[in-house]
Every structure is written in structure tokens, then in C-alpha cells.
Design an enzyme around this catalytic site. Structure first.
Site, mmCIF file in Angstrom:
data_model
loop_
_atom_site.group_PDB
_atom_site.id
_atom_site.type_symbol
_atom_site.label_atom_id
_atom_site.label_comp_id
_atom_site.label_asym_id
_atom_site.label_seq_id
_atom_site.Cartn_x
_atom_site.Cartn_y
_atom_site.Cartn_z
ATOM 1 N N GLY A 1 0.042 -16.110 3.681
ATOM 2 C CA GLY A 1 -0.473 -15.061 2.799
ATOM 3 C C GLY A 1 -1.931 -14.702 2.901
ATOM 4 N N CYS B 1 10.392 13.586 12.459
ATOM 5 C CA CYS B 1 10.634 14.765 11.626
ATOM 6 C C CYS B 1 10.664 14.460 10.137
ATOM 7 C CB CYS B 1 11.945 15.401 12.045
ATOM 8 S SG CYS B 1 11.858 15.844 13.778
ATOM 9 N N GLU B 2 9.628 13.875 9.632
ATOM 10 C CA GLU B 2 9.461 13.789 8.181
ATOM 11 C C GLU B 2 7.982 13.608 7.870
ATOM 12 O OE1 GLU B 2 10.806 9.980 6.293
ATOM 13 O OE2 GLU B 2 12.103 9.902 8.033
ATOM 14 N N TYR C 1 3.563 -7.690 11.909
ATOM 15 C CA TYR C 1 4.411 -6.719 11.197
ATOM 16 C C TYR C 1 4.313 -5.326 11.830
ATOM 17 C CZ TYR C 1 4.186 -10.644 7.990
ATOM 18 O OH TYR C 1 4.231 -11.914 7.464
ATOM 19 N N GLY D 1 1.139 -16.071 8.956
ATOM 20 C CA GLY D 1 1.706 -15.167 9.964
ATOM 21 C C GLY D 1 0.679 -14.109 10.316
ATOM 22 N N ARG D 2 0.357 -13.288 9.308
ATOM 23 C CA ARG D 2 -0.526 -12.139 9.532
ATOM 24 C C ARG D 2 -1.884 -12.544 10.106
ATOM 25 N NH1 ARG D 2 -0.052 -7.381 6.465
ATOM 26 N NH2 ARG D 2 1.039 -8.586 4.873
HETATM 27 N N1 LLP Z 1 6.020 -17.715 4.288
HETATM 28 C C1 LLP Z 1 6.911 -16.966 3.617
HETATM 29 C C2 LLP Z 1 7.959 -17.654 2.839
HETATM 30 C C3 LLP Z 1 6.838 -15.566 3.660
HETATM 31 O O1 LLP Z 1 7.720 -14.841 2.984
HETATM 32 C C4 LLP Z 1 5.812 -14.935 4.412
HETATM 33 C C5 LLP Z 1 5.710 -13.477 4.486
HETATM 34 C C6 LLP Z 1 4.907 -15.754 5.113
HETATM 35 C C7 LLP Z 1 5.037 -17.148 5.016
HETATM 36 C C8 LLP Z 1 3.805 -15.197 5.947
HETATM 37 O O2 LLP Z 1 2.877 -14.490 5.194
HETATM 38 P P1 LLP Z 1 1.554 -13.944 5.904
HETATM 39 O O3 LLP Z 1 0.699 -15.121 6.269
HETATM 40 O O4 LLP Z 1 1.975 -13.202 7.109
HETATM 41 O O5 LLP Z 1 0.935 -13.072 4.889
HETATM 42 N N2 LLP Z 1 5.878 -6.623 6.203
HETATM 43 C C9 LLP Z 1 4.773 -6.841 5.301
HETATM 44 C C10 LLP Z 1 4.497 -8.310 5.080
HETATM 45 C C11 LLP Z 1 5.674 -9.078 4.569
HETATM 46 C C12 LLP Z 1 5.405 -10.543 4.342
HETATM 47 C C13 LLP Z 1 6.669 -11.275 4.058
HETATM 48 N N3 LLP Z 1 6.540 -12.691 3.916
HETATM 49 C C14 LLP Z 1 3.550 -6.108 5.810
HETATM 50 O O6 LLP Z 1 3.628 -5.447 6.856
HETATM 51 O O7 LLP Z 1 2.500 -6.139 5.170
#
Ligand code: LLP
Length: 421
Positions: A239, A346-347, A375, A277-278
Site C-alpha cells: 500500500g 470510441c468513448e 497496474y 506492489g506499486r
Molecule cells: N496486498 C493485498 C492484499 C492487496 O490487495 C494489494 C493491492 C497489495 C498487497 C499491493 O498493494 P500496493 O503495494 O500495490 O499498493 N488497480 C489499482 C490498485 C489496486 C490495489 C489492489 N490491492 C490501481 O491501479 O491503483
């Protein structure tokens, strides 16, 4: 910090000019830097150096096999949320003992797959899931290691679609019910409780919500231990946010996050898992696109690109901001002009940015969307029968296509026309 810098007037990925990749691969394409991915993993690993820990890369952010192999070689674990992700992690050489399985809707088939292939732990999100996992484990004659994901009811102060730690969200069990749920888990012979899991949301730009949640986890650890449970592992989720708008935002650094974790939870003697992740993949990637037309509109110009919402959906889906820069370095002091940056789909939702101030560009010019490594490609689709864009990995002065653009024949032949039609 990332490795996309202007050198000799051209935007490079490490030592490779992005325009050179564009000439060989065609646009649009995603490009990732191995050096940035490595650096970001190490920042987290070092931030937790003071405690027993495992950084479990949340592969939903970018699940290309080459990215996973790189992570695995660095010693990362992974957080998976589907049978598909589990299979991909294993195919990239990540051993089961470094894989944690998250998600609110794990099926029995997925449980079976991970239990027979090897798994570090399941992060269980509900009592029905706990019962199902117990049954699958017993049928296989194994014991499933679990944490229970608790919902601490804190406001992550992020976009509503990616906040997960409020009581109205579908995730985890209310922390107030945790002791009862752990008592239930202890009666199930197919399960072994190893710890607690929490994840409150994504793209958090402050430490305070994490700290509030982790303080609740510390309190719960003590209470559960007093109840006789073995709590040796705390999975703190992911997160931590990234500076999408470089000029205006500076989220906390991994080292500050690590200090906060150790301050809040360090005295419990638990192994710490985190699931970023991000922050690992986001700024390690760009999406490169070509300007097709510049169209004059009422009071504004539209920059029509060959990339569209199907390639990078974040702006359409979350109103997300991505910096957009030309591949040719703008002359110093050049006057910026406002563009509505759009794709060919087309939107009207196919809009990347409105009235974005940018150096002037023209048809045929190349631009890069920054912070697109997480993502981005994973959320792409073939809407409008636009092929998924290729992915390229750079390391030093060389690059490789790590996912090729599908041909139109491949796309067309994926469908079948029934005989009776
Ligand atoms: N752990 C769990 C249980 C999660 O649900 C997530 C992300 C992470 C770890 C990783 O979180 P991060 O470090 O990447 O913030 N598609 C969206 C983001 C969705 C995140 C979903 N869960 C976007 O493009 O902003």
C-alpha cells in the site's frame, strides 16, 4: 528515484534510448527498468533489516514472468491472489515456501493447487473460507498454515476504489470479532494458525493510517497469545504510495515505513511480511506512445495518441494522474501548452488528461507516461480489438521483449464460429 532520464536530449531507460526501442518494437509499448525494480525491492528489504522479515512482492501490480524471475532471484517472496498468479509465480521459479495467498474468494480448486504445490500461508478472509480450507487440507492429509486477515476499520485516506481497511469494505473480518474467529480456527484440525494479516489499501501517501492499523495488530497479537494462540508472523500488506505527480507529491519512503513498522511491532518477536506492489513496479515502468494527430477543439487542442484506455486504464477508472513527457527533451524554458490527451477508443472516458500543460508536440512525436509499471499492463484489455501492447525489459545497455504484441491472426483465431452458424 527511477532510471528514466534524459541523456543527450533523449529519454533513456537505463542506457537505452526509448526511441530506439520504439523503432524496433513499434508503439505503444511498456518498458521496465531492471535497475529500478531491483532498487525498490532492496529499499524494502533494507528498511526491515532489523527484524526477521520477507518482502512478498504483490504480483498483481506487474506479473510479467521476467519481472517475477528478477524478484525471485533477489530473494523476494510473492503475494498471489489467484490460481493463475500462483502458477505464474511457480513458473518463474519462486518456491512455494515464499508464496502467500491472499484474496476474499479463493476457490477450493485454488486451495488444492497451492496446498499440493507448496505454500507459505493462506491469508484467510472469512469463516466460510476457513471451513473450506480446512476441508481441502484434511482431504489432502495436510495442515494449511493460515493467518486471518483482520479489518482494523481505519481510513487509509486513499481513492475509494482502492481503500480496503474500513468496516464497510469487503475485506477481512472485523477486528472486534478476531478472538472468536481465532478460537474457531483452533478447533479445525486441517489448519495451523501462524499469524495475523492486515492490508488497508493502496497508494497511501501518509504513514499515520498504517501506524493506526499496526497498533491494533500489536494489541491483537498480545490478546491472541494470551488466549493461547501461536502468533509468530505478521503480514502487514502493501500500500505504500508513489509520487505520480512528481512536482507535487512526496509520499513516505520505504525506510521511514520500515522504522515505523519496527517501532510499532518490533518488540513482539514476530517475523514480518510485507506485500508491496506499486512501489516496486510503478516507477520502474513507462508506457511509450506516439502522437497520431493534434486536433483543434473548442478552446483546446486534443492530443490523439496511439495508446488508449484499454492499454492504461488507471486515468479512466480512478481519475489517476500520470505525468506525460516527450521522448525528445524539451528546450529549456519552452512555453508549455494545454492539451486534452486522449486515445482512439470510441468513448469519452478514453481521456488520459484534461488541459494538461506540456511542451508542444506534433504528429509522429513520441511521449512516455511515467509511473506506469504497476497496474498498467496487467489491467490492459483488447477493447476495440486493439492488441495488448508489448512489454520490454531493459537492463543496462540491453533490452528484451518480455511479452510480444499478439498478431491480429492470433486475436481473430482465439474466437470460434460454431458449426451451426
Ligand atoms: N496486498 C493485498 C492484499 C492487496 O490487495 C494489494 C493491492 C497489495 C498487497 C499491493 O498493494 P500496493 O503495494 O500495490 O499498493 N488497480 C489499482 C490498485 C489496486 C490495489 C489492489 N490491492 C490501481 O491501479 O491503483
Amino acid at each position: 528515484m527511477d532510471h528514466f532520464l534524459y541523456r543527450d536530449g533523449n529519454l533513456h531507460a537505463e542506457d537505452v534510448p526509448l526511441a530506439q526501442i520504439a523503432a524496433q518494437v513499434g508503439t505503444p509499448f511498456y518498458c521496465y527498468c531492471a535497475a529500478t525494480l531491483t532498487r525498490h525491492f532492496r529499499l524494502f528489504d533494507e528498511a526491515l533489516a532489523g527484524v526477521d522479515h520477507l518482502v512478498c512482492y504483490a504480483m498483481k501490480a506487474n506479473s510479467n514472468l521476467a519481472v517475477l524471475k528478477l524478484m525471485g532471484d533477489l530473494g523476494a517472496g510473492v503475494d498471489v491472489v489467484s490460481g493463475g498468479e500462483y502458477r505464474k509465480a511457480r513458473a518463474a521459479g519462486i518456491p512455494g515456501e515464499r508464496i502467500v495467498f491472499s484474496g476474499v474468494g479463493k476457490t477450493r480448486e485454488e486451495m488444492h493447487l497451492a496446498l499440493s504445490g507448496g505454500i507459505r500461508q493462506f491469508n484467510v478472509e472469512s469463516e466460510p473460507e476457513m471451513e473450506a480450507l480446512n476441508e481441502v487440507a484434511l482431504s489432502l492429509g495436510v495442515v494449511a498454515p493460515i493467518t486471518v486477515r483482520v479489518n482494523p476499520d481505519v481510513d487509509a485516506k486513499t481513492h475509494e476504489k482502492i481503500a480496503t481497511g474500513k468496516s464497510e469494505n469487503k475485506f477481512g473480518i472485523p477486528i472486534a470479532r478476531a478472538r472468536a474467529v481465532y478460537a474457531h480456527a483452533a478447533t479445525l484440525r486441517g489448519l495451523a494458525v501462524v499469524g495475523i494479516d492486515v492490508h488497508i489499501g493502496s497508494q497511501l501517501t501518509e504513514l499515520a493510517p498504517f501506524e493506526q492499523a499496526y497498533a491494533k495488530v500489536a494489541e491483537l497479537t498480545r490478546a491472541l497469545r494470551a488466549d493461547g494462540h501461536t502468533i509468530t508472523r505478521l503480514d502487514l500488506g502493501g500500500g505504500l504510495g508513489i509520487p505520480y505527480e512528481r512536482a507535487n507529491t512526496a509520499p513516505p519512503l520505504p525506510v521511514e515505513y520500515g522504522q515505523m513498522v519496527q517501532r510499532t511491532l518490533g518488540d513482539l518477536g514476530c517475523e514480518i511480511e510485507i506485500e508491496p506492489g506499486r512501489l516496486i513496479a510503478g516507477n520502474a515502468g513507462v508506457l511509450v506512445s506516439q502522437v497520431i494527430y493534434v486536433k483543434q477543439g473548442e478552446g483546446r487542442d486534443f492530443l490523439i495518441l496511439d495508446a488508449a484506455m484499454n492499454d492504461l486504464v488507471r486515468p479512466a477508472m480512478y481519475g489517476a494522474h500520470h505525468d506525460i513527457v516527450p521522448l525528445v527533451e524539451p528546450a529549456p524554458g519552452v512555453e508549455q501548452v494545454p492539451y486534452d490527451v486522449v486515445g482512439p477508443v470510441c468513448e469519452s472516458g478514453d481521456t488520459f488528461a484534461k488541459a494538461r500543460m506540456m511542451p508542444p508536440v506534433g504528429p509522429g512525436d513520441l511521449v512516455a507516461f511515467r509511473s506506469a509499471g504497476a497496474y498498467g499492463a496487467v489491467m490492459a484489455s483488447e477493447y476495440n480489438t486493439r492488441p495488448l501492447v508489448p512489454e520490454v525489459l531493459v537492463s543496462g545497455d540491453h533490452f528484451a521483449v518480455i511479452r510480444a504484441r499478439p498478431s491480429f491472426d492470433e486475436i481473430i483465431n482465439r474466437d470460434t464460429i460454431p458449426e451451426w452458424l
